[in-house]
Design an enzyme around this catalytic site. Structure first.
Site, PDB file in Angstrom:
ATOM      1  N   TYR A   1       4.328 -11.103   3.930  1.00 16.30           N
ATOM      2  CA  TYR A   1       3.790  -9.760   3.716  1.00 16.30           C
ATOM      3  C   TYR A   1       4.380  -9.163   2.438  1.00 16.30           C
ATOM      4  O   TYR A   1       5.600  -9.047   2.293  1.00 16.30           O
ATOM      5  CB  TYR A   1       4.108  -8.837   4.899  1.00 16.30           C
ATOM      6  CG  TYR A   1       3.461  -9.223   6.216  1.00 16.30           C
ATOM      7  CD1 TYR A   1       2.444 -10.170   6.281  1.00 16.30           C
ATOM      8  CD2 TYR A   1       3.871  -8.628   7.400  1.00 16.30           C
ATOM      9  CE1 TYR A   1       1.857 -10.517   7.497  1.00 16.30           C
ATOM     10  CE2 TYR A   1       3.284  -8.962   8.619  1.00 16.30           C
ATOM     11  CZ  TYR A   1       2.284  -9.913   8.657  1.00 16.30           C
ATOM     12  OH  TYR A   1       1.723 -10.243   9.869  1.00 16.30           O
TER      13      TYR A   1
ATOM     14  N   GLN B   1       0.803  -1.220   0.000  1.00 11.10           N
ATOM     15  CA  GLN B   1       0.000   0.000   0.000  1.00 11.10           C
ATOM     16  C   GLN B   1       0.838   1.274   0.000  1.00 11.10           C
ATOM     17  O   GLN B   1       0.427   2.297  -0.545  1.00 11.10           O
ATOM     18  CB  GLN B   1      -0.906   0.024   1.238  1.00 11.10           C
ATOM     19  CG  GLN B   1      -2.118  -0.883   1.164  1.00 11.10           C
ATOM     20  CD  GLN B   1      -3.015  -0.700   2.372  1.00 11.10           C
ATOM     21  OE1 GLN B   1      -2.592  -0.172   3.395  1.00 11.10           O
ATOM     22  NE2 GLN B   1      -4.250  -1.139   2.267  1.00 11.10           N
TER      23      GLN B   1
ATOM     24  N   ASN C   1      -1.353   7.013  17.738  1.00 11.65           N
ATOM     25  CA  ASN C   1      -1.541   5.729  18.399  1.00 11.65           C
ATOM     26  C   ASN C   1      -0.677   5.561  19.644  1.00 11.65           C
ATOM     27  O   ASN C   1      -1.096   4.941  20.616  1.00 11.65           O
ATOM     28  CB  ASN C   1      -1.256   4.591  17.426  1.00 11.65           C
ATOM     29  CG  ASN C   1      -2.319   4.468  16.348  1.00 11.65           C
ATOM     30  OD1 ASN C   1      -3.380   5.077  16.423  1.00 11.65           O
ATOM     31  ND2 ASN C   1      -2.036   3.669  15.329  1.00 11.65           N
TER      32      ASN C   1
END
Length: 329
Positions: free
Chosen positions: A54, A27, A295
């Site tokens: 991945y 991405q 986060n």
């Protein structure tokens, strides 16, 4: 950033770790991925999680490049083995000895390191004797190429079987990596008690439910452009389960609770999983550095019990708790 002990071992991990599933090598273009890793380091994150599968090995390569030049002893590198990374031959996947050893050496090259801190069985392999799997992991540990062993998405019974063999082989099996969030609590009934008995911690993935718990998906509205829900190659199928109106309506009602806690909705979600004492670390991902800054505000946060009760009341009826959903291919 605070650190927590991983299982009954002597290894400490940052309570928020950085993972590059669905981002690096797929991405997110490489320069932005490197910026995200720099932001994670600046935030005090020392634990980095990836897997050979991945982006078909590209995620490991990008992470190795991003961490090049960092003091290796100050980092905890975690990767995984199970899924195919080759052309799909009979030995290109699973937890047989051949695939484990070849995959470990390939991961070491891509990560530009001589050892992996935590090497994880990405799923349970029903086709291969567990004794063969654990023996191969033991050889990597005894050779100094792997420090600790972990598993991912194993059931309570599988964890107990693996832990018994690990004790016999005198290797440290210290962690399980399951999905866990306010909405997905399937590990609580069986997996967490088994892990506590066997001396394992959880390193949890998707604490913000693939982005749903950030509140950016609105009931009756189209998903934002560029979000995971619009990426057919990068997780849209996984997030679809949470895009039901009944779920989005409940998630919207979490916003005043987050404001009461002085946190963004994403940080509240990360802080929530960290209230579970068996959770050593929550894995966050990012496509932009500012998401990391948001986060990591969850680090060190102790949520008031009354606030936790409010969250349970708001989400009652849409939380998934079925322990049977912990399963491997």
């Amino acid at each position: 950033m605070e650190h927590r002990r991983l299982g009954h071992s002597g290894l400490f991990v940052s309570e928020i770790s950085y993972g590059n599933w669905l981002t690096h090598g797929s991405q997110v273009e490489e320069e932005r991925a490197l910026a995200c890793v720099r932001a994670a380091l600046d935030a005090g994150i020392t634990t980095f999680d990836t897997a050979d599968v991945y982006a078909n090995t590209a995620a490991e390569t990008v992470l190795g490049k991003a961490l090049h030049g960092q003091r290796r002893e100050s980092l905890e590198l975690c990767t995984k083995v199970f899924f195919p990374t080759g052309p799909g031959g009979p030995n290109d996947s699973g937890l047989g000895r051949k695939h484990i050893l070849e995959s470990a050496h390939a991961s070491l090259r891509r990560l530009q390191t001589d050892h992996i801190d935590l090497y994880q069985a990405h799923r349970f392999d029903r086709r291969t004797p567990l004794e063969e799997t654990m023996s191969a992991f033991a050889d990597l540990v005894h050779a100094g190429k792997v420090n600790y062993i972990g598993v991912s998405e194993w059931s309570a019974e599988q964890i107990s079987r693996g832990a018994a063999l690990a004790r016999e082989l005198r290797i440290p099996l210290v962690s399980n990596q399951p999905q866990y969030s306010m909405l997905w609590r399937v590990i609580e009934e069986q997996v967490v008690p088994a892990a506590e008995r066997e001396g394992l911690s959880q390193i949890v993935w998707s604490p913000i439910a693939q982005g749903v718990l950030t509140g950016k998906y609105q009931q009756g509205a189209k998903p934002p452009e560029g979000s995971r829900a619009t990426d057919t190659a990068g997780g849209a199928d996984m997030i679809a389960h949470w895009l039901r109106d009944e779920v989005l309506e409940r998630v919207a009602r979490l916003r005043p609770i987050a404001e009461e806690a002085g946190l963004s909705m994403a940080a509240l979600a990360v802080a929530w999983v960290l209230q579970n004492t068996n959770v050593a670390s929550a894995i966050i991902g990012a496509s932009r550095p500012e998401q990391i800054t948001d986060n990591v505000a969850a680090a060190g946060v102790a949520l008031d019990p009354a606030l936790l009760t409010k969250i349970d009341e708001v989400l009652d009826g849409v939380v998934e708790t079925n322990p049977g959903l912990t399963r491997s291919p």
